[in-house]
Design a protein around this motif. Sequence first.
Motif, PDB file in Angstrom:
ATOM      1  N   SER A   1       1.034  -1.130  -0.047  1.00  0.00           N
ATOM      2  CA  SER A   1       0.017  -0.062  -0.223  1.00  0.00           C
ATOM      3  C   SER A   1       0.725   1.196   0.050  1.00  0.00           C
ATOM      4  O   SER A   1       1.829   1.330   0.695  1.00  0.00           O
ATOM      5  N   LEU A   2       0.346   2.161  -0.958  1.00  0.00           N
ATOM      6  CA  LEU A   2       1.221   3.473  -1.034  1.00  0.00           C
ATOM      7  C   LEU A   2       0.301   4.647  -0.788  1.00  0.00           C
ATOM      8  O   LEU A   2      -0.901   4.287  -1.224  1.00  0.00           O
ATOM      9  N   LEU A   3       0.358   5.724  -0.106  1.00  0.00           N
ATOM     10  CA  LEU A   3      -0.325   6.873  -0.072  1.00  0.00           C
ATOM     11  C   LEU A   3       0.396   8.058  -0.844  1.00  0.00           C
ATOM     12  O   LEU A   3       1.855   7.838  -0.961  1.00  0.00           O
ATOM     13  N   PRO A   4      -0.437   8.874  -1.585  1.00  0.00           N
ATOM     14  CA  PRO A   4       0.151   9.838  -2.673  1.00  0.00           C
ATOM     15  C   PRO A   4       1.183  10.564  -1.549  1.00  0.00           C
ATOM     16  O   PRO A   4       0.878  10.813  -0.344  1.00  0.00           O
ATOM     17  N   PHE A   5       2.235  11.049  -1.938  1.00  0.00           N
ATOM     18  CA  PHE A   5       3.400  11.755  -1.192  1.00  0.00           C
ATOM     19  C   PHE A   5       3.899  12.634  -2.129  1.00  0.00           C
ATOM     20  O   PHE A   5       4.462  12.587  -3.192  1.00  0.00           O
ATOM     21  N   THR A   6       4.142  14.236  -1.749  1.00  0.00           N
ATOM     22  CA  THR A   6       5.131  15.144  -2.270  1.00  0.00           C
ATOM     23  C   THR A   6       6.169  15.511  -1.073  1.00  0.00           C
ATOM     24  O   THR A   6       5.783  15.159  -0.039  1.00  0.00           O
ATOM     25  N   ALA A   7       6.782  16.485  -1.517  1.00  0.00           N
ATOM     26  CA  ALA A   7       7.901  17.024  -0.677  1.00  0.00           C
ATOM     27  C   ALA A   7       7.435  17.818   0.501  1.00  0.00           C
ATOM     28  O   ALA A   7       7.522  17.871   1.647  1.00  0.00           O
ATOM     29  N   LEU A   8       6.112  18.407   0.105  1.00  0.00           N
ATOM     30  CA  LEU A   8       5.292  19.162   1.104  1.00  0.00           C
ATOM     31  C   LEU A   8       4.445  18.465   2.069  1.00  0.00           C
ATOM     32  O   LEU A   8       3.887  19.107   3.107  1.00  0.00           O
ATOM     33  N   ASP A   9       4.178  17.177   1.737  1.00  0.00           N
ATOM     34  CA  ASP A   9       3.192  16.393   2.508  1.00  0.00           C
ATOM     35  C   ASP A   9       3.641  15.873   3.977  1.00  0.00           C
ATOM     36  O   ASP A   9       2.975  15.583   4.810  1.00  0.00           O
ATOM     37  N   GLY A  10       4.828  15.820   4.113  1.00  0.00           N
ATOM     38  CA  GLY A  10       5.699  15.278   5.112  1.00  0.00           C
ATOM     39  C   GLY A  10       4.996  15.689   6.734  1.00  0.00           C
ATOM     40  O   GLY A  10       4.577  14.549   7.191  1.00  0.00           O
ATOM     41  N   LEU A  11       5.035  16.752   6.992  1.00  0.00           N
ATOM     42  CA  LEU A  11       4.556  17.364   8.256  1.00  0.00           C
ATOM     43  C   LEU A  11       3.187  17.109   8.399  1.00  0.00           C
ATOM     44  O   LEU A  11       2.728  16.428   9.359  1.00  0.00           O
ATOM     45  N   ALA A  12       2.198  17.275   7.344  1.00  0.00           N
ATOM     46  CA  ALA A  12       0.806  17.239   7.375  1.00  0.00           C
ATOM     47  C   ALA A  12       0.431  15.498   7.329  1.00  0.00           C
ATOM     48  O   ALA A  12      -0.305  15.083   8.310  1.00  0.00           O
ATOM     49  N   ASP A  13       1.157  14.691   6.724  1.00  0.00           N
ATOM     50  CA  ASP A  13       0.992  13.265   6.640  1.00  0.00           C
ATOM     51  C   ASP A  13       1.319  12.740   8.171  1.00  0.00           C
ATOM     52  O   ASP A  13       0.524  12.088   8.715  1.00  0.00           O
TER      53      ASP A  13
ATOM     54  N   ALA B   1      21.398   0.635   3.324  1.00  0.00           N
ATOM     55  CA  ALA B   1      21.252   2.259   3.134  1.00  0.00           C
ATOM     56  C   ALA B   1      19.930   2.666   2.899  1.00  0.00           C
ATOM     57  O   ALA B   1      18.851   1.764   2.432  1.00  0.00           O
ATOM     58  N   TYR B   2      19.621   3.805   3.324  1.00  0.00           N
ATOM     59  CA  TYR B   2      18.220   4.351   3.198  1.00  0.00           C
ATOM     60  C   TYR B   2      18.606   5.943   3.105  1.00  0.00           C
ATOM     61  O   TYR B   2      19.689   6.551   3.524  1.00  0.00           O
ATOM     62  N   GLU B   3      17.572   6.609   2.502  1.00  0.00           N
ATOM     63  CA  GLU B   3      17.887   8.029   2.295  1.00  0.00           C
ATOM     64  C   GLU B   3      16.582   8.780   2.695  1.00  0.00           C
ATOM     65  O   GLU B   3      15.497   8.470   2.235  1.00  0.00           O
ATOM     66  N   PRO B   4      16.749   9.643   3.860  1.00  0.00           N
ATOM     67  CA  PRO B   4      15.655  10.275   4.321  1.00  0.00           C
ATOM     68  C   PRO B   4      15.075  11.383   3.429  1.00  0.00           C
ATOM     69  O   PRO B   4      15.521  11.535   2.361  1.00  0.00           O
ATOM     70  N   ASP B   5      13.687  11.764   3.680  1.00  0.00           N
ATOM     71  CA  ASP B   5      13.231  12.688   2.822  1.00  0.00           C
ATOM     72  C   ASP B   5      13.986  14.248   2.886  1.00  0.00           C
ATOM     73  O   ASP B   5      14.718  14.217   4.218  1.00  0.00           O
ATOM     74  N   PRO B   6      13.712  15.221   2.362  1.00  0.00           N
ATOM     75  CA  PRO B   6      14.389  16.430   2.563  1.00  0.00           C
ATOM     76  C   PRO B   6      14.348  17.094   3.937  1.00  0.00           C
ATOM     77  O   PRO B   6      15.201  17.802   4.391  1.00  0.00           O
ATOM     78  N   ASP B   7      13.355  16.568   4.828  1.00  0.00           N
ATOM     79  CA  ASP B   7      13.082  16.977   6.185  1.00  0.00           C
ATOM     80  C   ASP B   7      13.728  16.113   7.009  1.00  0.00           C
ATOM     81  O   ASP B   7      13.583  16.430   8.268  1.00  0.00           O
ATOM     82  N   GLY B   8      14.717  15.232   6.670  1.00  0.00           N
ATOM     83  CA  GLY B   8      15.343  14.266   7.611  1.00  0.00           C
ATOM     84  C   GLY B   8      14.732  13.216   8.006  1.00  0.00           C
ATOM     85  O   GLY B   8      15.137  12.380   8.780  1.00  0.00           O
ATOM     86  N   VAL B   9      13.426  12.859   7.657  1.00  0.00           N
ATOM     87  CA  VAL B   9      12.438  11.804   8.065  1.00  0.00           C
ATOM     88  C   VAL B   9      12.345  10.670   7.188  1.00  0.00           C
ATOM     89  O   VAL B   9      12.367  10.902   6.074  1.00  0.00           O
ATOM     90  N   ALA B  10      12.789   9.426   7.744  1.00  0.00           N
ATOM     91  CA  ALA B  10      12.612   8.143   6.834  1.00  0.00           C
ATOM     92  C   ALA B  10      11.259   7.793   6.843  1.00  0.00           C
ATOM     93  O   ALA B  10      10.790   6.884   7.530  1.00  0.00           O
ATOM     94  N   ARG B  11      10.800   8.176   5.562  1.00  0.00           N
ATOM     95  CA  ARG B  11       9.256   7.797   5.438  1.00  0.00           C
ATOM     96  C   ARG B  11       9.197   6.815   4.409  1.00  0.00           C
ATOM     97  O   ARG B  11       8.325   6.204   4.097  1.00  0.00           O
ATOM     98  N   ARG B  12      10.286   6.614   3.655  1.00  0.00           N
ATOM     99  CA  ARG B  12      10.170   5.417   2.503  1.00  0.00           C
ATOM    100  C   ARG B  12      11.328   4.905   2.394  1.00  0.00           C
ATOM    101  O   ARG B  12      12.632   5.028   2.837  1.00  0.00           O
ATOM    102  N   ILE B  13      11.032   3.338   1.901  1.00  0.00           N
ATOM    103  CA  ILE B  13      12.027   2.349   1.804  1.00  0.00           C
ATOM    104  C   ILE B  13      12.147   2.211   0.306  1.00  0.00           C
ATOM    105  O   ILE B  13      11.167   1.813  -0.242  1.00  0.00           O
TER     106      ILE B  13
END
Length: 282
Positions: free
Chosen positions: A22-34, A165-177
């Motif tokens: 399952s995936l939810l839609p995500f953009t770089a601006l969605d992190g905090l709101a999600d 290895a993993y890459e966090p989103d631009p805000d430093g949160v690891a939301r995706r693998i």
Amino acid sequence: MRRRIIFAFVLAAGLLAALAASLLPFTALDGLADDAAAASRWRAAPDRTLADGKVAAVLLDAKSVASERLRHLPRVLMSPIWAEVAEKALDHGATTVALDFIMAFDSAGLQFGEARPLEGYDAAFLTLLSREARAGRMQIGVSGKIDLARRFQFAARGRGLASVAYEPDPDGVARRIRQAQPLPNGGALPTLSAAMAKSERIDDVLITPPAPLVTLPAASVADVLACDDAEALRRLFAGRAVVIGGGLPGEDRARTPDRFMRPPTEGDPASPPCAFARPAVD
């Protein structure tokens, strides 16, 4: 705000999401709101946990390194421990086991004059890894920063190797693998989560937790080693993918999308081993 949690739970959460596909839609601006929305949904039912998740973590935590069996054992000499934990998990119904440690030290290379005192020290782990990697039931971690010892790499034979290895989103949160990580010499290696899930997806897996990640089934290495109750071990491992990773303070920490959720109370470290009290990881 929560402190960072250990990356073993990030791997486990990524695997859980991959298994659920399952995936939810995500953009770089969605992190905090999600993240805030996930926390709000959880607060509406704060007793919700991930206890029924198809992933379990076995952690080398403070209780483990202070235990009688491990207190004098350097981590580079823990391959027999990893073999015992992995075999217990597989023998009691685990679908696959992944080691979130880089096996960089080959004890057979330790030499004093002509003597090699630890030549056969890693044999149990290498035998298990060779057999189970061929069956697709065991993976070991590979990092672009630390070289894997050649014998471990050979025993895994490609199918048992996966990137940690993993890459966090631009805000430093690891939301995706990611499903795969590129290799310096070309090609790509499956991530540990994708390898364990046997996923054929090519897109990223977004972690949107319905409850704190640390409520995934978990146990300390010390408790798994000390437990011989087959039923208790089956309750922990049966039908689950198992990640063996680090849980010591300051180690493998990552900011995660459950950061606005209140972490649960830790288990009592004095509980009997087979009770599998929640390790202190936060």
